[in-house]
Scaffold this motif. Sequence first.
Motif, PDB file in Angstrom:
ATOM      1  N   ASP A 138       0.856  -1.180   0.000  1.00  0.00           N
ATOM      2  CA  ASP A 138       0.000   0.000   0.000  1.00  0.00           C
ATOM      3  C   ASP A 138       0.892   1.230   0.000  1.00  0.00           C
ATOM      4  OD1 ASP A 138      -2.200   1.712   0.205  1.00  0.00           O
ATOM      5  OD2 ASP A 138      -2.130   1.666   2.406  1.00  0.00           O
ATOM      6  N   TYR A 139       0.802   2.013  -1.087  1.00  0.00           N
ATOM      7  CA  TYR A 139       1.652   3.190  -1.247  1.00  0.00           C
ATOM      8  C   TYR A 139       0.844   4.470  -1.018  1.00  0.00           C
ATOM      9  CZ  TYR A 139       4.830  -0.076  -3.591  1.00  0.00           C
ATOM     10  OH  TYR A 139       5.656  -1.145  -3.883  1.00  0.00           O
ATOM     11  N   SER A 140       1.500   5.481  -0.461  1.00  0.00           N
ATOM     12  CA  SER A 140       0.863   6.781  -0.290  1.00  0.00           C
ATOM     13  C   SER A 140       0.991   7.602  -1.566  1.00  0.00           C
ATOM     14  CB  SER A 140       1.508   7.558   0.857  1.00  0.00           C
ATOM     15  OG  SER A 140       0.996   8.881   0.902  1.00  0.00           O
ATOM     16  N   VAL A 160     -22.197  -8.232   7.575  1.00  0.00           N
ATOM     17  CA  VAL A 160     -21.475  -7.600   6.465  1.00  0.00           C
ATOM     18  C   VAL A 160     -20.079  -8.184   6.301  1.00  0.00           C
ATOM     19  CG1 VAL A 160     -20.403  -5.424   5.716  1.00  0.00           C
ATOM     20  CG2 VAL A 160     -22.764  -5.434   6.559  1.00  0.00           C
ATOM     21  N   VAL A 161     -19.692  -8.358   5.025  1.00  0.00           N
ATOM     22  CA  VAL A 161     -18.293  -8.609   4.657  1.00  0.00           C
ATOM     23  C   VAL A 161     -17.870  -7.464   3.747  1.00  0.00           C
ATOM     24  CG1 VAL A 161     -16.645 -10.143   3.533  1.00  0.00           C
ATOM     25  CG2 VAL A 161     -18.560 -11.105   4.836  1.00  0.00           C
ATOM     26  N   LEU A 162     -16.890  -6.707   4.188  1.00  0.00           N
ATOM     27  CA  LEU A 162     -16.391  -5.554   3.427  1.00  0.00           C
ATOM     28  C   LEU A 162     -15.081  -5.906   2.755  1.00  0.00           C
ATOM     29  CD1 LEU A 162     -16.348  -2.451   2.712  1.00  0.00           C
ATOM     30  CD2 LEU A 162     -15.064  -2.156   4.857  1.00  0.00           C
ATOM     31  N   LYS A 163     -14.970  -5.576   1.451  1.00  0.00           N
ATOM     32  CA  LYS A 163     -13.693  -5.640   0.747  1.00  0.00           C
ATOM     33  C   LYS A 163     -13.291  -4.208   0.442  1.00  0.00           C
ATOM     34  CE  LYS A 163     -11.623  -5.682  -2.827  1.00  0.00           C
ATOM     35  NZ  LYS A 163     -10.437  -4.838  -3.263  1.00  0.00           N
ATOM     36  N   PRO A 164     -12.349  -3.632   1.217  1.00  0.00           N
ATOM     37  CA  PRO A 164     -11.935  -2.247   0.964  1.00  0.00           C
ATOM     38  C   PRO A 164     -11.034  -2.164  -0.264  1.00  0.00           C
ATOM     39  CG  PRO A 164     -10.666  -3.182   2.770  1.00  0.00           C
ATOM     40  CD  PRO A 164     -11.662  -4.223   2.372  1.00  0.00           C
ATOM     41  N   PRO A 165     -10.823  -0.962  -0.782  1.00  0.00           N
ATOM     42  CA  PRO A 165     -10.006  -0.808  -1.989  1.00  0.00           C
ATOM     43  C   PRO A 165      -8.536  -1.083  -1.716  1.00  0.00           C
ATOM     44  CG  PRO A 165     -10.560   1.327  -1.079  1.00  0.00           C
ATOM     45  CD  PRO A 165     -11.341   0.332  -0.290  1.00  0.00           C
ATOM     46  N   GLU A 166      -7.879  -1.750  -2.655  1.00  0.00           N
ATOM     47  CA  GLU A 166      -6.459  -2.057  -2.447  1.00  0.00           C
ATOM     48  C   GLU A 166      -5.577  -0.813  -2.495  1.00  0.00           C
ATOM     49  OE1 GLU A 166      -7.270  -3.852  -6.684  1.00  0.00           O
ATOM     50  OE2 GLU A 166      -8.391  -3.570  -4.820  1.00  0.00           O
ATOM     51  N   TRP A 167      -6.058   0.274  -3.113  1.00  0.00           N
ATOM     52  CA  TRP A 167      -5.254   1.488  -3.173  1.00  0.00           C
ATOM     53  C   TRP A 167      -5.416   2.359  -1.926  1.00  0.00           C
ATOM     54  CZ3 TRP A 167      -5.984   3.425  -8.940  1.00  0.00           C
ATOM     55  CH2 TRP A 167      -5.243   2.571  -9.790  1.00  0.00           C
ATOM     56  N   ALA A 168      -6.395   2.053  -1.072  1.00  0.00           N
ATOM     57  CA  ALA A 168      -6.594   2.843   0.151  1.00  0.00           C
ATOM     58  C   ALA A 168      -7.361   2.007   1.172  1.00  0.00           C
ATOM     59  CB  ALA A 168      -7.341   4.143  -0.161  1.00  0.00           C
ATOM     60  N   PRO A 169      -6.736   0.976   1.736  1.00  0.00           N
ATOM     61  CA  PRO A 169      -7.471   0.037   2.585  1.00  0.00           C
ATOM     62  C   PRO A 169      -7.453   0.339   4.086  1.00  0.00           C
ATOM     63  CG  PRO A 169      -5.291  -0.823   2.147  1.00  0.00           C
ATOM     64  CD  PRO A 169      -5.380   0.502   1.428  1.00  0.00           C
ATOM     65  N   LEU A 170      -6.694   1.335   4.520  1.00  0.00           N
ATOM     66  CA  LEU A 170      -6.326   1.378   5.934  1.00  0.00           C
ATOM     67  C   LEU A 170      -7.443   1.774   6.896  1.00  0.00           C
ATOM     68  CD1 LEU A 170      -2.697   2.817   5.696  1.00  0.00           C
ATOM     69  CD2 LEU A 170      -3.483   0.438   5.655  1.00  0.00           C
ATOM     70  N   SER A 194      -4.774  18.120  -4.098  1.00  0.00           N
ATOM     71  CA  SER A 194      -3.697  17.222  -3.721  1.00  0.00           C
ATOM     72  C   SER A 194      -3.237  16.400  -4.928  1.00  0.00           C
ATOM     73  CB  SER A 194      -4.165  16.318  -2.587  1.00  0.00           C
ATOM     74  OG  SER A 194      -3.128  15.462  -2.154  1.00  0.00           O
ATOM     75  N   ALA A 195      -2.659  15.255  -4.635  1.00  0.00           N
ATOM     76  CA  ALA A 195      -2.108  14.372  -5.664  1.00  0.00           C
ATOM     77  C   ALA A 195      -3.148  13.372  -6.140  1.00  0.00           C
ATOM     78  CB  ALA A 195      -0.899  13.629  -5.106  1.00  0.00           C
ATOM     79  N   LEU A 196      -2.890  12.746  -7.263  1.00  0.00           N
ATOM     80  CA  LEU A 196      -3.715  11.646  -7.746  1.00  0.00           C
ATOM     81  C   LEU A 196      -3.340  10.368  -7.003  1.00  0.00           C
ATOM     82  CD1 LEU A 196      -3.666  12.472 -11.567  1.00  0.00           C
ATOM     83  CD2 LEU A 196      -5.470  12.956  -9.911  1.00  0.00           C
ATOM     84  N   ILE A 197      -4.205   9.388  -7.030  1.00  0.00           N
ATOM     85  CA  ILE A 197      -4.099   8.235  -6.152  1.00  0.00           C
ATOM     86  C   ILE A 197      -2.897   7.338  -6.438  1.00  0.00           C
ATOM     87  CG2 ILE A 197      -5.658   6.892  -7.616  1.00  0.00           C
ATOM     88  CD1 ILE A 197      -5.383   6.647  -3.766  1.00  0.00           C
ATOM     89  N   SER A 198      -2.517   7.177  -7.710  1.00  0.00           N
ATOM     90  CA  SER A 198      -1.455   6.214  -8.027  1.00  0.00           C
ATOM     91  C   SER A 198      -0.766   6.613  -9.324  1.00  0.00           C
ATOM     92  CB  SER A 198      -2.039   4.807  -8.175  1.00  0.00           C
ATOM     93  OG  SER A 198      -2.820   4.718  -9.358  1.00  0.00           O
ATOM     94  N   ARG A 199       0.371   6.013  -9.576  1.00  0.00           N
ATOM     95  CA  ARG A 199       1.095   6.261 -10.828  1.00  0.00           C
ATOM     96  C   ARG A 199       0.264   5.830 -12.027  1.00  0.00           C
ATOM     97  NH1 ARG A 199       4.477   9.740 -12.387  1.00  0.00           N
ATOM     98  NH2 ARG A 199       5.351   9.534 -10.274  1.00  0.00           N
TER      99      ARG A 199
END
Length: 491
Positions: A33-35, A180-190, A331-336
């Motif tokens: 997981d990258y910022s 509930v079963v939640l699957k959070p996004p891999e780009w922002a799971p925290l 701010s910045a965009l989420i990923s490269r």
Amino acid sequence: MPHHESAIVDGVTVDLRHWIGGTRISSPTTFPDYSPLDESLLGDVAAGGANEVDEAVSAARAAFPAWAALPVAERSAILRRVADGIDARVEDLSRLETRDNGSLIRSHRRGVMPRVAMNFRAFADFAEQQLGHPDLEVRDHRERITYEPAGVVAIITPWNAPLMLATWRIGPALAAGNTVVLKPPEWAPLTASLLAEISAEAGLPPGVFNVVQGLGAEAGAALTAHPDINRLAFTGSVPTAGTISKAAAENIVPLSYELGGKSPLVVLEDADLDLAVSIAVEQFDNAGQVCLKAARMLVHSSLVQEFTERVVEGAATLRQGDPRDEATDVSALISRRHFEQIDGFVERALADGARALLGGGPNEELGGLYYRPTVLVDAPPGSEVLTEEVFGPVVTIESFETEAQAVQMANDSRFGLAATLVTGDRTRAERVSAQLDAGTVWVNCFFVRDLEAPFGGNGRSGIGREGGIWSFDFYTNIKNSVFSPQGWKEN
């Protein structure tokens, strides 16, 4: 302890494991997981797959009977304690999500995280108010309408507002008596992991809320195809929704989708120009990574020059930089990968003949994933930048001559999530808003919606509506029991 079990992110300790049946569970594999702020590694997160999903669904299924049988008032009391726990940790949640997905910390502190708490508190209230229904009397027969929880709900959420959009579904699902079963996004799971911790501290029973982290092609695919899921709610892209639909169809699972948008901002010739410009500049919020944003600005020819000049001027004053600074606007965009997609859209638009009056490329001074707010004009009709969702800080401006042309241009889209109209004439506002093909129409305002109101999109923007009673319509099985006046024996 394995290196992926926890991380400290901007002073906040977060567990990187799954939350299943009230217990932290590791996986043999992880994903990074990258910022977006500096592309630094925040942690190696447990990567779930079919085994973890099956374990989470089984835990949810086991917890369902007792949670569903709990009186509504008792369920609601627990959810209000979850909301109190969120309120107590607004700062931690804000710092964590800002670092994880790049959104503005000031927005989290002042609006987003209080709304996250409200998603639990309001639906707890709605459940007590709305899930009871008076009996009907029909030809001497009594009809009793009841809202019965559907079972296990799978929720898959996006990275642009991960906690707010997750709890928008979790709140009503739990309030209605589902698990509930939640699957959070891999780009922002925290923040989903922190929510699990908060829910346990509030007394939510084990298995009622579960979090399985992982990639969409692995954890997401296993969850959407699981045969023991009773409802599936998804927010994300149209292509992913198509894949999910095929998997869910095998098990005849009801779906609720909130997908993309290409929403118009229609500015009529009698509009308050100050208001129109302020709404237009607001579209750069969250670096334009907002499904509801009015990316297509349609302006009457008598106003388009001044409107364009003022929007460019206003957008140019927006401060771009570290979202942890309260003064930052963009701010910045989420990923490269996402950064390159946005840049590709703009480069192709310029090659097609569009002109960039502002921006048009990366912010060279800041480097990294910062993309300059971009205003495009003269894009050819029907071109990609006018028809496809550009999920970034990019807007287009076009002009029209007549009201009828404005409506035609606004509706010329496969999407129908939202539309914004600016006019000084109340009669026109009623007439034009009625003609706009969108799930939500804002008139002389933007991004205003009560949690009791329906929300959803037309066309490729989604399936169904949620909010207030519409949420309970989806997350429950509505039963009608008819009692005859005949055949009774005296007790």
